[in-house]
Scaffold this active site. Structure first.
Site, mmCIF file in Angstrom:
data_model
loop_
_atom_site.group_PDB
_atom_site.id
_atom_site.type_symbol
_atom_site.label_atom_id
_atom_site.label_comp_id
_atom_site.label_asym_id
_atom_site.label_seq_id
_atom_site.Cartn_x
_atom_site.Cartn_y
_atom_site.Cartn_z
ATOM 1 N N LYS A 34 13.989 46.315 15.343
ATOM 2 C CA LYS A 34 14.757 46.043 16.271
ATOM 3 C C LYS A 34 15.301 45.212 16.537
ATOM 4 O O LYS A 34 15.295 43.966 16.066
ATOM 5 C CB LYS A 34 13.701 45.784 17.461
ATOM 6 N N ASP A 61 17.806 47.511 21.652
ATOM 7 C CA ASP A 61 16.876 46.441 22.716
ATOM 8 C C ASP A 61 17.832 45.947 22.781
ATOM 9 O O ASP A 61 17.622 44.346 23.395
ATOM 10 C CB ASP A 61 15.612 46.004 22.255
ATOM 11 N N LYS A 63 18.600 46.813 26.883
ATOM 12 C CA LYS A 63 18.007 47.106 27.816
ATOM 13 C C LYS A 63 19.794 46.648 29.737
ATOM 14 O O LYS A 63 19.836 46.343 29.945
ATOM 15 C CB LYS A 63 17.605 45.223 28.277
ATOM 16 N N PHE A 64 20.115 47.691 29.184
ATOM 17 C CA PHE A 64 21.302 47.881 29.772
ATOM 18 C C PHE A 64 20.820 48.347 31.233
ATOM 19 O O PHE A 64 19.933 48.744 31.896
ATOM 20 C CB PHE A 64 22.295 49.450 29.202
ATOM 21 N N HIS A 65 21.703 47.432 32.193
ATOM 22 C CA HIS A 65 20.981 47.649 33.172
ATOM 23 C C HIS A 65 22.784 47.221 34.425
ATOM 24 O O HIS A 65 23.730 45.811 34.062
ATOM 25 C CB HIS A 65 20.604 46.045 33.552
ATOM 26 N N ASP A 66 23.627 48.015 34.989
ATOM 27 C CA ASP A 66 24.361 47.559 35.507
ATOM 28 C C ASP A 66 25.220 49.319 36.444
ATOM 29 O O ASP A 66 24.150 50.400 36.047
ATOM 30 C CB ASP A 66 25.494 48.192 34.378
ATOM 31 N N THR A 125 6.519 41.398 29.850
ATOM 32 C CA THR A 125 5.810 41.504 29.994
ATOM 33 C C THR A 125 6.253 39.838 30.036
ATOM 34 O O THR A 125 4.803 39.139 29.900
ATOM 35 C CB THR A 125 6.059 41.448 28.174
ATOM 36 N N GLY A 216 7.051 40.038 17.325
ATOM 37 C CA GLY A 216 7.954 39.680 16.697
ATOM 38 C C GLY A 216 7.408 38.111 16.087
ATOM 39 O O GLY A 216 7.090 38.245 15.056
ATOM 40 N N ARG A 217 7.596 37.316 16.734
ATOM 41 C CA ARG A 217 6.798 36.109 16.452
ATOM 42 C C ARG A 217 5.777 35.977 16.009
ATOM 43 O O ARG A 217 4.733 35.506 15.053
ATOM 44 C CB ARG A 217 6.747 34.980 17.431
HETATM 45 O O1 C5P Z 1 8.142 37.507 19.348
HETATM 46 P P1 C5P Z 1 7.350 38.637 20.682
HETATM 47 O O2 C5P Z 1 6.850 39.356 20.169
HETATM 48 O O3 C5P Z 1 7.104 38.387 21.886
HETATM 49 O O4 C5P Z 1 8.744 39.200 20.763
HETATM 50 C C1 C5P Z 1 9.299 40.489 21.921
HETATM 51 C C2 C5P Z 1 10.086 40.886 21.899
HETATM 52 O O5 C5P Z 1 10.275 42.307 22.328
HETATM 53 C C3 C5P Z 1 11.260 40.116 22.255
HETATM 54 O O6 C5P Z 1 12.567 40.824 21.727
HETATM 55 C C4 C5P Z 1 11.478 40.933 23.250
HETATM 56 O O7 C5P Z 1 13.272 40.171 23.254
HETATM 57 C C5 C5P Z 1 11.355 41.976 23.960
HETATM 58 N N1 C5P Z 1 10.775 43.016 24.905
HETATM 59 C C6 C5P Z 1 9.794 41.974 25.845
HETATM 60 N N2 C5P Z 1 9.600 42.181 26.664
HETATM 61 C C7 C5P Z 1 9.956 43.946 27.590
HETATM 62 C C8 C5P Z 1 10.882 44.694 26.174
HETATM 63 C C9 C5P Z 1 11.624 43.848 25.600
HETATM 64 O O8 C5P Z 1 8.827 41.359 25.316
HETATM 65 N N3 C5P Z 1 9.286 44.468 28.652
#
Ligand code: C5P
Length: 239
Positions: A34, A61, A63-66, A125, A216-217
């Site tokens: 991503k 990712d 997240k287009f919003h316009d 989230t 991610g983390r």
């Molecule tokens: O580090 P972590 O696992 O929390 O990262 C979640 C990833 O998913 C981030 O890159 C964040 O921008 C993305 N994301 C999110 N919630 C959303 C859409 C995307 O956490 N609704």
């Protein structure tokens, strides 16, 4: 489809070299990588091309919003980049999502491009019921809100939505099995939630029917990301 093909690793770094290093290190463990704001703003579309050269799929990712015109043009540019998946905010409304879908479909037909999956972001989230009510002045529950936005995405002809692990079964029930659910907010049991509020473990999210989980983390901030992935795999594969 093995669980690794359902794993999307969030390249939340600002440096292309570092991002590509992660793709090399974890390429065998994930189906999709991503590219979000941080990396795209710092490294530009070239990093997407570089990931493609490594034969890996990209979820853009942004997240287009316009307004509909602006979003549909950005969507066409994303499709031309050859990404596997990209997203728009469902709160941009029906017309915005429909025009985005139609412009992409038209382009892909005309230029013989593989059509990317277009995914609608419902409620982030990092939001919970309190924030929804007290800050955003939305009086119904998060679940009701997500259900409504997912229906709107379905009606617009999008391929699926991003939602929290807590809403997977409700969306599948309401929008049908084929409607994709992409799930961030994933935390292995030994990792803190950070800024995420509606979380679940990878196993819980996959069991509830997630088509893709975004991490991610929970992987990249661990001392040994490969060991973390192997622990997650073990947890998922044990009954
Ligand atoms: O580090 P972590 O696992 O929390 O990262 C979640 C990833 O998913 C981030 O890159 C964040 O921008 C993305 N994301 C999110 N919630 C959303 C859409 C995307 O956490 N609704």
């Amino acid at each position: 489809m093995s669980w690794k093909e359902k794993l999307i690793i969030a390249l939340d770094v600002s440096d292309a070299k570092q991002a590509l290093g992660i793709v090399d290190m974890l390429g065998d463990y994930a189906g999709v990588f991503k590219v979000g704001f941080e990396l795209f703003v710092s490294a530009g579309p070239k990093v997407v091309e570089e990931i493609h050269k490594k034969d890996k799929k990209v979820f853009l990712d942004l997240k287009f919003h316009d307004i509909p015109n602006t979003v549909s043009k950005a969507a066409v540019a994303a499709a031309r980049l050859g990404v596997y998946m990209f997203n728009v905010h469902t709160s941009g409304g029906l017309e915005m999502m429909k025009r985005c879908r139609d412009s992409v479909a038209e382009l892909c037909l005309k230029e013989n491009i593989q059509k990317p999956k277009i995914i609608g972001v419902t409620a982030l989230t990092s939001l919970d019921n309190e924030i929804l009510k007290n800050e955003l002045c939305i009086q119904h529950s998060l679940k009701t809100h997500v259900k409504h936005l997912a229906s709107l995405a379905l009606k617009s002809g999008l391929d699926g939505v991003v939602a929290s692990p807590h809403e997977i079964s409700m969306i599948k029930q309401h929008c049908g099995k084929e409607f994709l659910v992409v799930i961030p907010g994933i935390r292995p049991s030994w990792v803190p939630p950070d800024d995420q509020r509606r979380t679940a473990t990878p196993k819980e999210a996959l069991r509830s029917g997630a088509d893709y989980i975004v991490m991610g983390r929970g992987i990249l901030k661990q001392e040994d990301p490969i060991k973390a992935l192997e622990l997650i795999s073990l947890e998922i594969l044990t009954a």
